[in-house]
Design a protein around this motif. Structure first.
Motif, mmCIF file in Angstrom:
data_model
loop_
_atom_site.group_PDB
_atom_site.id
_atom_site.type_symbol
_atom_site.label_atom_id
_atom_site.label_comp_id
_atom_site.label_asym_id
_atom_site.label_seq_id
_atom_site.Cartn_x
_atom_site.Cartn_y
_atom_site.Cartn_z
ATOM 1 N N ALA A 154 0.841 -1.199 0.000
ATOM 2 C CA ALA A 154 0.000 0.000 0.000
ATOM 3 C C ALA A 154 0.882 1.256 0.000
ATOM 4 O O ALA A 154 0.628 2.221 -0.728
ATOM 5 C CB ALA A 154 -0.924 -0.008 1.214
ATOM 6 N N LEU A 155 1.930 1.214 0.816
ATOM 7 C CA LEU A 155 2.866 2.334 0.901
ATOM 8 C C LEU A 155 3.572 2.524 -0.454
ATOM 9 O O LEU A 155 3.715 3.641 -0.955
ATOM 10 C CB LEU A 155 3.882 2.018 1.996
ATOM 11 N N ALA A 156 3.996 1.416 -1.062
ATOM 12 C CA ALA A 156 4.683 1.467 -2.358
ATOM 13 C C ALA A 156 3.778 2.074 -3.424
ATOM 14 O O ALA A 156 4.234 2.868 -4.248
ATOM 15 C CB ALA A 156 5.135 0.063 -2.767
ATOM 16 N N ARG A 157 2.493 1.703 -3.391
ATOM 17 C CA ARG A 157 1.552 2.246 -4.382
ATOM 18 C C ARG A 157 1.433 3.754 -4.266
ATOM 19 O O ARG A 157 1.367 4.463 -5.263
ATOM 20 C CB ARG A 157 0.165 1.607 -4.207
ATOM 21 N N ARG A 158 1.405 4.265 -3.039
ATOM 22 C CA ARG A 158 1.278 5.723 -2.860
ATOM 23 C C ARG A 158 2.446 6.475 -3.472
ATOM 24 O O ARG A 158 2.307 7.583 -3.969
ATOM 25 C CB ARG A 158 1.188 6.069 -1.370
ATOM 26 N N PHE A 159 3.627 5.865 -3.384
ATOM 27 C CA PHE A 159 4.828 6.527 -3.911
ATOM 28 C C PHE A 159 5.136 6.082 -5.341
ATOM 29 O O PHE A 159 6.091 6.549 -5.943
ATOM 30 C CB PHE A 159 6.019 6.258 -2.985
ATOM 31 N N ARG A 160 4.330 5.183 -5.887
ATOM 32 C CA ARG A 160 4.529 4.583 -7.212
ATOM 33 C C ARG A 160 5.951 4.040 -7.386
ATOM 34 O O ARG A 160 6.668 4.369 -8.317
ATOM 35 C CB ARG A 160 4.159 5.561 -8.333
ATOM 36 N N VAL A 161 6.347 3.238 -6.412
ATOM 37 C CA VAL A 161 7.613 2.508 -6.507
ATOM 38 C C VAL A 161 7.301 1.027 -6.307
ATOM 39 O O VAL A 161 6.193 0.676 -5.894
ATOM 40 C CB VAL A 161 8.634 2.978 -5.438
ATOM 41 N N SER A 162 8.267 0.179 -6.587
ATOM 42 C CA SER A 162 8.045 -1.249 -6.367
ATOM 43 C C SER A 162 8.111 -1.533 -4.873
ATOM 44 O O SER A 162 8.763 -0.799 -4.120
ATOM 45 C CB SER A 162 9.115 -2.059 -7.094
ATOM 46 N N PRO A 163 7.425 -2.584 -4.423
ATOM 47 C CA PRO A 163 7.543 -2.964 -3.003
ATOM 48 C C PRO A 163 9.004 -3.183 -2.600
ATOM 49 O O PRO A 163 9.395 -2.857 -1.474
ATOM 50 C CB PRO A 163 6.742 -4.263 -2.926
ATOM 51 N N ALA A 164 9.816 -3.704 -3.530
ATOM 52 C CA ALA A 164 11.230 -3.931 -3.210
ATOM 53 C C ALA A 164 11.944 -2.605 -2.920
ATOM 54 O O ALA A 164 12.731 -2.506 -1.976
ATOM 55 C CB ALA A 164 11.913 -4.653 -4.371
ATOM 56 N N ALA A 165 11.650 -1.578 -3.724
ATOM 57 C CA ALA A 165 12.274 -0.270 -3.506
ATOM 58 C C ALA A 165 11.816 0.318 -2.173
ATOM 59 O O ALA A 165 12.592 0.950 -1.448
ATOM 60 C CB ALA A 165 11.942 0.682 -4.651
ATOM 61 N N MET A 166 10.547 0.104 -1.845
ATOM 62 C CA MET A 166 10.024 0.617 -0.569
ATOM 63 C C MET A 166 10.700 -0.090 0.606
ATOM 64 O O MET A 166 11.107 0.555 1.583
ATOM 65 C CB MET A 166 8.499 0.428 -0.529
ATOM 66 N N ARG A 167 10.860 -1.395 0.486
ATOM 67 C CA ARG A 167 11.497 -2.146 1.569
ATOM 68 C C ARG A 167 12.946 -1.679 1.755
ATOM 69 O O ARG A 167 13.411 -1.488 2.879
ATOM 70 C CB ARG A 167 11.443 -3.644 1.247
ATOM 71 N N PHE A 168 13.629 -1.460 0.643
ATOM 72 C CA PHE A 168 15.013 -0.966 0.650
ATOM 73 C C PHE A 168 15.092 0.372 1.397
ATOM 74 O O PHE A 168 15.950 0.581 2.254
ATOM 75 C CB PHE A 168 15.467 -0.799 -0.809
ATOM 76 N N ARG A 169 14.126 1.247 1.115
ATOM 77 C CA ARG A 169 14.098 2.561 1.748
ATOM 78 C C ARG A 169 13.835 2.435 3.241
ATOM 79 O O ARG A 169 14.475 3.094 4.057
ATOM 80 C CB ARG A 169 13.005 3.422 1.094
ATOM 81 N N LEU A 170 12.895 1.566 3.589
ATOM 82 C CA LEU A 170 12.497 1.439 4.992
ATOM 83 C C LEU A 170 13.618 0.850 5.852
ATOM 84 O O LEU A 170 13.732 1.186 7.038
ATOM 85 C CB LEU A 170 11.239 0.567 5.118
ATOM 86 N N THR A 171 14.445 0.020 5.268
ATOM 87 C CA THR A 171 15.515 -0.565 6.076
ATOM 88 C C THR A 171 16.633 0.445 6.311
ATOM 89 O O THR A 171 17.522 0.198 7.114
ATOM 90 C CB THR A 171 16.119 -1.813 5.404
ATOM 91 N N ARG A 172 16.582 1.568 5.582
ATOM 92 C CA ARG A 172 17.561 2.636 5.825
ATOM 93 C C ARG A 172 16.918 3.827 6.513
ATOM 94 O O ARG A 172 17.404 4.926 6.458
ATOM 95 C CB ARG A 172 18.203 3.067 4.499
#
Lengths: 173, 119
Positions: A154-172
């Motif tokens: 859901a978070l990835a959709r709001r930013f129009r990025v892939s879930p993988a990119a969102m996970r990468f961002r969240l771990t940093r």
């Protein structure tokens, strides 16, 4: 080879966002690129190529593989913009072509100091597409469970990025 | 580009994009009213593609323009050999294929072309 300076990369991304006045996701990466007078081209490329960056006689060029998922294309475009902002002299000397498959796993490589340009461009793209303050606003002071696929998607959709990119961002985070 | 190579490039573009969007050949066939076998043949470059099918495929694959599915027109050469560097070279130790180099060179040529009649 010098170590990657990811803090500098993130700083550049934040100042571009501020200059462009982005206050809600998704970040308009195409418009940001065009506003910098860089020619942005989408074309079908080999599956494992995500994009390229080049400066020829002062003309900036970004190419993105049109065949990839649109959200992945946004990350590729932001990554190539990162090369233009951070590595102008390198991409003036030779066309820089990005193989995309390892795009989110390069941090392991950065520990070895082998591909600092890629690590920096990824940090730039990550901060540009998922800016810290917009992410904080989206999380509304709550955390997000990294195991919670639905929440990440859901978070990835709001930013129009892939879930993988969102996970990468969240771990940093 | 020679005929066969053109259909192969088109087919591989359809297949790559279809997979990027997580569609099966049957999903795509349903969206464009063709048989799954036709999609399979198009993707492998064995079937000639009608113009209205090209449009239907582009729409079903979520492209704004048919051209995003088409290999670029061969451009005039840039007049010099392009020097290219590849990311992750230290990891993969691979170089670009000739096809990929040509794709990148064509892309640069079209980016450098004076804009004609663009909105």
């Amino acid at each position: 080879m010098a170590d990657a300076d990811t803090e500098r990369a993130r700083r550049f991304a934040r100042s571009i966002l501020q200059e462009f006045g982005v206050s809600t996701p998704p970040v308009p990466v195409d418009r940001i690129i065009k506003s910098r007078k860089i020619a942005l081209q989408y074309a079908p490329l080999d599956e494992d190529l995500s994009g390229m960056a080049y400066i020829k006689e002062g003309v900036g060029i970004i190419g993105v593989n049109a065949l990839h998922h649109p959200n992945r294309q946004r990350f590729s475009a932001a990554h190539e913009l990162g090369h233009h902002v951070l590595h102008a002299s390198e991409i003036s000397r030779a066309v820089h072509v990005d193989k995309g498959i390892r795009v989110l796993f390069r941090n392991d490589v950065s520990a070895l100091g082998t591909e600092p340009m890629e690590v920096e461009a990824n940090a730039f793209a990550s901060e540009l597409l998922i800016p810290e303050d917009l992410l904080a606003a989206a999380l509304e002071g709550e955390g997000v469970d990294l195991e919670d696929e639905t929440a990440i998607e859901a978070l990835a959709r709001r930013f129009r990025v892939s879930p993988a990119a969102m996970r990468f961002r969240l771990t940093r985070w | 580009m020679a005929g066969d190579a053109l259909y192969r490039a088109f087919g591989s573009a359809v297949s790559t994009r279809r997979k990027a969007l997580d569609l099966t050949q049957a999903d795509l066939a349903g969206k464009v009213n063709m048989s799954r076998a036709s999609i399979a043949n198009i993707e492998s470059g064995r079937q000639n593609v009608l113009l209205h099918h090209a449009y239907a495929l582009a729409a079903a694959l979520d492209f704004a323009k048919v051209s995003e599915l088409l290999p670029p027109m061969p451009q005039k050469p840039l007049g010099e050999e392009l020097k290219m560097t590849l990311s992750n070279q230290t990891l993969s130790r691979k170089t670009l294929s000739q096809d990929a180099e040509a794709q990148v060179a064509d892309l640069i040529s079209s980016a450098l072309q004076p804009r004609r009649g663009k909105s």
